[in-house]
Design an enzyme around this catalytic site. Structure first.
Site, mmCIF file in Angstrom:
data_model
loop_
_atom_site.group_PDB
_atom_site.id
_atom_site.type_symbol
_atom_site.label_atom_id
_atom_site.label_comp_id
_atom_site.label_asym_id
_atom_site.label_seq_id
_atom_site.Cartn_x
_atom_site.Cartn_y
_atom_site.Cartn_z
ATOM 1 N N PHE A 54 16.497 -82.928 16.603
ATOM 2 C CA PHE A 54 15.379 -82.011 16.816
ATOM 3 C C PHE A 54 14.825 -81.584 15.511
ATOM 4 C CE2 PHE A 54 19.523 -80.932 18.527
ATOM 5 C CZ PHE A 54 19.283 -81.021 19.983
ATOM 6 N N ASP A 104 28.095 -77.841 16.285
ATOM 7 C CA ASP A 104 27.667 -79.122 16.123
ATOM 8 C C ASP A 104 28.426 -79.818 14.612
ATOM 9 O OD1 ASP A 104 24.500 -81.062 15.590
ATOM 10 O OD2 ASP A 104 26.220 -81.312 16.864
#
Length: 676
Positions: free
Chosen positions: A352, A466
């Site tokens: 990202f 995550d």
């Protein structure tokens, strides 16, 4: 002969009375014992700390004072001092300082951070310390059981306060309590008094130039006879942590057995920022007249430069962001810090965004800046609010999120810089040194403590979403810190988790997410289990280039455990240099945490207890359902990997979901293992 004896007795009494009663309106020429960061400026300010991090400073009266009568009764004493704390960031303290009574001036074996420069891990809480202190603390430390990040507390032989209260004062005018921000950078005056007969201890605080309030901020009945020795040193201690603060003393007065002499406030030295402001104004005034005739030329040239500069450093700023101004960095700051986001400062590329190393121009603080692309305006306000909330997290095993910046088409997140990079570089890449088992086991425990704090130790429950080796960063001492909170979700303790889109990294997604789409602390535990196996086995959670039975790390370790060969899965680079019992514990705990049934997984509190040997690891049963269900989930992940990629690409448009996380590894695309 009698006259000589009488003469020496009088001199001795005068010396004792002088040392027991002193007033310093500034510290020029004062003979004090200093160590660490402490020093006296040319203006007469006593500076306990400076721009250093994870350090401390001490100052003591050069000679000890007598605090007990021959009958072993503690004498009364009182002190007042004026202080100011100037932080690196307006809302981020660097720990705090204390007024302290100590049997020794040598506190160099103490630790900084929440230990306040008074104690360390081995002597904390030891009655033989004989240390009594009043702390003015600007750090909400879970280890110290602090009530908030702006409080005053009484410490006896430990950094955990016996009693504490938010900093402030009760107004004599209306009887209302007024908060005082210790990090305001403004001078404040404190009074500390002990009545040896009544054993009454009072601490009072007020803004400078305000009369001493009649009602004390903190009162307690304390018998100091077993704590204070006959002779004690009087002084101050201060410490800083990941961010620094300047701790200044402007004046100090002390008295044994009597009312403390008042300070002459008008003669106290000024703080440095005030002096800088005066000099700057004088400089502008002296330059104005000679340069007046060039004004028109400068205005025109300046307009051109500003126009170009404005376009280059343009940002998005909206009215609602005023609430978060102290947490916002300018794009110009970050551009200069990273030298224009040059590739030479690139730390890694994740799913990202890119992460760059930088040094902030003014403070010289090292930071990591993550650039995250986005185009949608939906959900940005909620995302920024969560980022600011996450910036309040304080734990030694978490990477500090310092703030953000917003531009058209992208967000920039600013983190504390970790000099040794991410853990996956040491596990999976041959060009890095191999971590020995002792270091790996310590990193595992560090991450477990950090995750327990996220789940249980903060005002809200934080689901990281995550957890993996590439999101575990290593500080200068190779301690593990859990970082990258871009995917994190927050909810109140006791509240039910809300339905959300499935995001994260394949190999770490709990099976129930495919059905319920509700992230919980248990889904974080599942990912932590896969992380444990990454560390112990030295391989990624999914490796599609291997044989089918070996592609999914959790299944492969589980299959070897069923065959009684679980130790065969250890990282070959470890050789024979490991503790078999610890390796066995980590491998089995990894399987236990990654159980397909959420109810069967332990909480992170149980995990930390198991890792420290406080409770035994529950017996893992070789049920067929564990293996078969896990295989079905992995098959689902493999068959629909392209669909998951498409879903996450759509989610990059926010839509109320915050999807700004992922790996900082150059070879990790977060969604597709090994960059495949």
């Amino acid at each position: 002969m009698i006259l000589k004896i009488f003469f020496w007795v009088i001199l001795l009494k005068l010396a004792l009375s002088t040392s027991d009663d002193f007033t310093y309106n500034g510290f020029k020429g004062v003979n004090l014992s200093l160590d660490g960061l402490a020093g006296i400026t040319s203006d007469g300010l006593l500076k306990l700390t400076n721009a250093s991090r994870h350090a401390m400073g001490h100052v003591f009266l050069s000679v000890p004072l007598r605090f007990k009568t021959p009958q072993d009764n503690v004498l009364s004493f009182s002190t007042t001092f004026v202080f100011a704390i100037v932080p690196e960031y307006p809302t981020l303290g660097g720990a705090g300082f204390t007024f302290v009574l100590s049997p020794s001036r040598d506190l160099t074996q103490a630790s900084p951070n929440y230990f306040l420069g008074l104690f360390n891990m081995t002597d904390n809480g030891n009655p033989s310390n004989h240390i009594f202190a009043v702390e003015f603390d600007t750090w909400d430390s879970p280890e110290a059981e602090d009530i908030n990040n702006n409080h005053v507390g009484i410490d006896i032989n430990s950094y955990i306060s016996n009693k504490s209260t938010p900093a402030g004062f009760t107004s004599d005018y209306d009887g209302k309590f007024k908060n005082l921000n210790l990090l305001s950078g403004e001078p404040m005056q404190a009074w500390i008094e002990y009545d040896g007969i009544e054993m009454q201890f009072n601490v009072t605080l007020s803004p400078l130039w305000t009369p001493k309030p009649k009602i004390a901020l903190l009162s307690s009945t304390i018998n100091l006879s077993s704590i204070i020795l006959d002779h004690m040193y009087v002084g101050f201690s201060a410490s800083v942590g990941p961010s620094y603060s300047y701790h200044y003393l402007l004046g100090w007065s002390f008295k044994m057995n009597g009312a403390v002499p008042e300070l002459n406030l008008s003669s106290l030295p000024p703080l440095p920022q005030n002096m800088a402001s005066i000099k700057e104004k004088a400089k502008i005034l002296s330059l104005w007249l000679p340069l007046a005739f060039l004004g028109l030329v400068l205005v025109i040239a300046g307009a051109i430069v500003v126009g170009v500069r404005k376009k280059k450093f343009s940002e998005l700023r909206e009215d609602w962001e005023l609430d978060f101004a102290s947490n916002r960095f300018s794009f110009e700051q970050l551009y200069k810090a990273t030298r224009g986001f040059k590739d030479e400062n690139l730390l890694g590329i994740g799913g990202f965004g890119r992460v760059y190393r930088g040094v902030l121009p003014a403070s010289k603080v090292e930071v990591a800046v993550k650039r995250v692309s986005h185009e949608s305006k939906q959900g940005v306000r909620e995302f920024v609010a969560e980022i600011v909330s996450l910036g309040k997290l304080r734990h030694r095993n978490l990477v500090q999120l310092l703030g953000y910046c917003r531009r058209k088409g992208e967000l920039l997140l600013v983190y504390e810089y970790m000099p040794n990079g991410s853990l996956d570089n040491f596990l999976f890449f041959e060009d890095k040194q191999t971590l020995d088992w002792d270091r790996r086991f310590q990193i595992i425990k560090c991450v477990a403590f950090g995750l327990q704090y996220l789940h249980e130790g903060w005002d809200q429950v934080v689901i990281h979403r995550d957890i993996k080796a590439s999101n575990v960063l290593l500080d200068s001492d190779m301690n593990g810190r859990l970082g990258d909170f871009g995917l994190a979700r927050l909810y109140d303790h006791g509240a039910a988790p809300q339905t959300t889109n499935v995001v994260g990294t394949l190999g770490f997604l709990a099976p129930e997410l495919a059905r319920a789409c509700k992230v919980t602390t248990s889904s974080d535990v599942f990912a932590f289990g896969a992380f444990l196996l990454e560390v112990a086995c030295g391989r990624r959670a999914i490796e599609p280039n291997k044989q089918e039975i070996e592609q999914v790390l959790v299944d492969w370790v589980f299959a070897n455990w069923k065959m009684g060969m679980i130790h065969e899965t250890k990282d070959p680079k470890l050789g024979e240099d490991y503790v078999l019992e610890e390796l066995d514990l980590v491998l089995k705990l990894g399987l236990f945490c990654s159980h397909p049934m959420p109810s069967a997984r332990p909480s992170m509190r149980q995990v930390t207890q198991i890792l420290h040997g406080d409770v035994p690891l529950p017996q893992l049963l070789p049920c067929q359902s564990h293996f078969s269900e896990s295989r079905r989930v992995v098959s689902f992940q493999k068959l629909h990997i392209l669909d998951l990629v498409a879903i996450q690409c759509v989610q990059l448009h926010l839509g109320g979901e915050r999807l700004f996380g992922g790996s900082t590894s150059r070879n990790d695309t977060s969604l597709i293992p090994n960059g495949s």
